[in-house]
Scaffold this motif. Structure first.
Motif, short mmCIF file in Angstrom:
data_model
loop_
_atom_site.label_atom_id
_atom_site.label_comp_id
_atom_site.label_asym_id
_atom_site.label_seq_id
_atom_site.Cartn_x
_atom_site.Cartn_y
_atom_site.Cartn_z
N SER A 148 0.86 -1.12 -0.19
CA SER A 148 0.04 -0.22 0.06
C SER A 148 0.90 1.17 -0.10
O SER A 148 1.95 1.26 0.93
CB SER A 148 -0.85 -0.06 1.32
N SER A 158 0.86 5.82 -0.60
CA SER A 158 0.14 6.88 -0.90
C SER A 158 0.50 7.56 -2.15
O SER A 158 1.20 6.96 -2.87
CB SER A 158 0.44 7.97 0.15
N TRP A 213 -8.26 -0.33 3.57
CA TRP A 213 -9.01 -1.03 2.50
C TRP A 213 -9.02 -2.41 2.60
O TRP A 213 -9.86 -3.19 2.14
CB TRP A 213 -8.38 -0.58 0.90
N SER A 248 -11.34 -5.36 -4.68
CA SER A 248 -9.74 -5.45 -4.05
C SER A 248 -9.55 -6.80 -3.46
O SER A 248 -8.38 -7.65 -3.34
CB SER A 248 -9.78 -4.57 -2.67
N HIS A 258 -0.67 -0.79 -4.35
CA HIS A 258 -2.02 -0.76 -3.58
C HIS A 258 -2.15 0.84 -3.56
O HIS A 258 -1.70 1.41 -2.45
CB HIS A 258 -2.38 -1.47 -2.68
N GLN A 259 -2.58 1.69 -4.52
CA GLN A 259 -2.32 3.34 -4.20
C GLN A 259 -3.59 3.89 -3.53
O GLN A 259 -4.60 3.53 -4.01
CB GLN A 259 -2.19 3.94 -5.57
N ILE A 260 -3.39 4.57 -2.41
CA ILE A 260 -4.41 5.11 -1.49
C ILE A 260 -4.37 6.52 -2.12
O ILE A 260 -3.52 7.36 -2.09
CB ILE A 260 -3.95 4.88 -0.05
N VAL A 314 -9.11 2.71 -2.84
CA VAL A 314 -7.59 2.27 -3.32
C VAL A 314 -7.52 1.95 -5.16
O VAL A 314 -8.69 1.51 -5.49
CB VAL A 314 -7.34 0.86 -2.83
N HIS A 342 -5.47 -0.47 -7.67
CA HIS A 342 -4.59 -1.60 -7.66
C HIS A 342 -3.92 -1.35 -8.90
O HIS A 342 -4.40 -1.57 -9.94
CB HIS A 342 -5.07 -2.79 -7.43
#
Length: 197
Positions: A9, A11, A36, A56, A155-157, A188, A190
């Motif tokens: 994960s 940012s 997530w 997800s 996994h970009q938040i 999120v 992906h």
């Protein structure tokens, strides 16, 4: 042959922890990077207790089922509290790459002090034909610089943390990636990349 991948994960501004991570403080104020894992109604088939959104869960479980061993750096190891013998994956052992040996070795944990190439070799041997999952910015960067990484899953938040530990550190040259899949999901996105050699 098993593949070497990293699935973390992160940012939008590239951090895998929040501010002030460390032993006893976990990942600092970066816990929202993992919301997530628990904000859906689809149980993970690999990790007990994880309830993800349907998209997800599909992405997470496919990647998690591939893992035969986790290879982590010392910061990630200490931040996550695995010194007492834990591992990040319920079914896979852990290889720790560190310059500072532990006071004692733990079951399901192997310590390597001689560099990323030896750590990846040890992890491949323990993986039993499955994949090696890298955790920690230093380990991922060292493995990229050594040409050992096959895939990256971000996994970009959708948050800008402004500080923390970065996913990637300084590399000696460009690393080209090819997008395999992009899956938007609640909280999120992906992003699955292949490292182009």
């Amino acid at each position: 042959m098993s593949k070497v991948l990293s699935a973390l994960s992160v940012s939008v501004d590239g951090y895998i922890t929040g501010r002030d991570p460390g032993e006893g403080r976990g990942l600092g104020d970066g816990s929202m990077l993992f919301d997530w894992y628990f904000d859906g109604d689809t149980p993970s088939q690999v990790f007990d207790g994880f309830k993800l959104s349907e998209p997800s869960a599909r992405v997470f479980d496919v990647a998690a089922a591939r893992v035969g061993v986790s290879l982590v750096g010392r910061n990630t190891y200490d931040d996550s509290g695995w010194i007492n013998g834990g591992t990040p994956h319920p079914d896979a052992p852990l290889v720790l790459l560190t310059h500072h040996p532990l006071p004692e070795e733990r079951e399901r944990q192997t310590v390597v002090t001689t560099g990323i190439e030896d750590a990846v070799a040890a992890a491949r041997e323990l993986a039993g034909g499955k994949d090696v999952a890298l955790m920690g910015g230093g380990v991922v960067t060292a493995a990229l610089a050594a040409g050992l990484v096959d895939e990256l899953i971000l996994h970009q938040i959708p948050i800008l943390l402004g500080a923390g530990r970065p996913y990637f550190q300084s590399l000696p040259e460009h690393v080209k990636l090819r997008l395999i899949e992009a899956v938007p999901a609640p909280g999120v996105t992906h992003l699955h990349y292949e490292v182009v050699r």
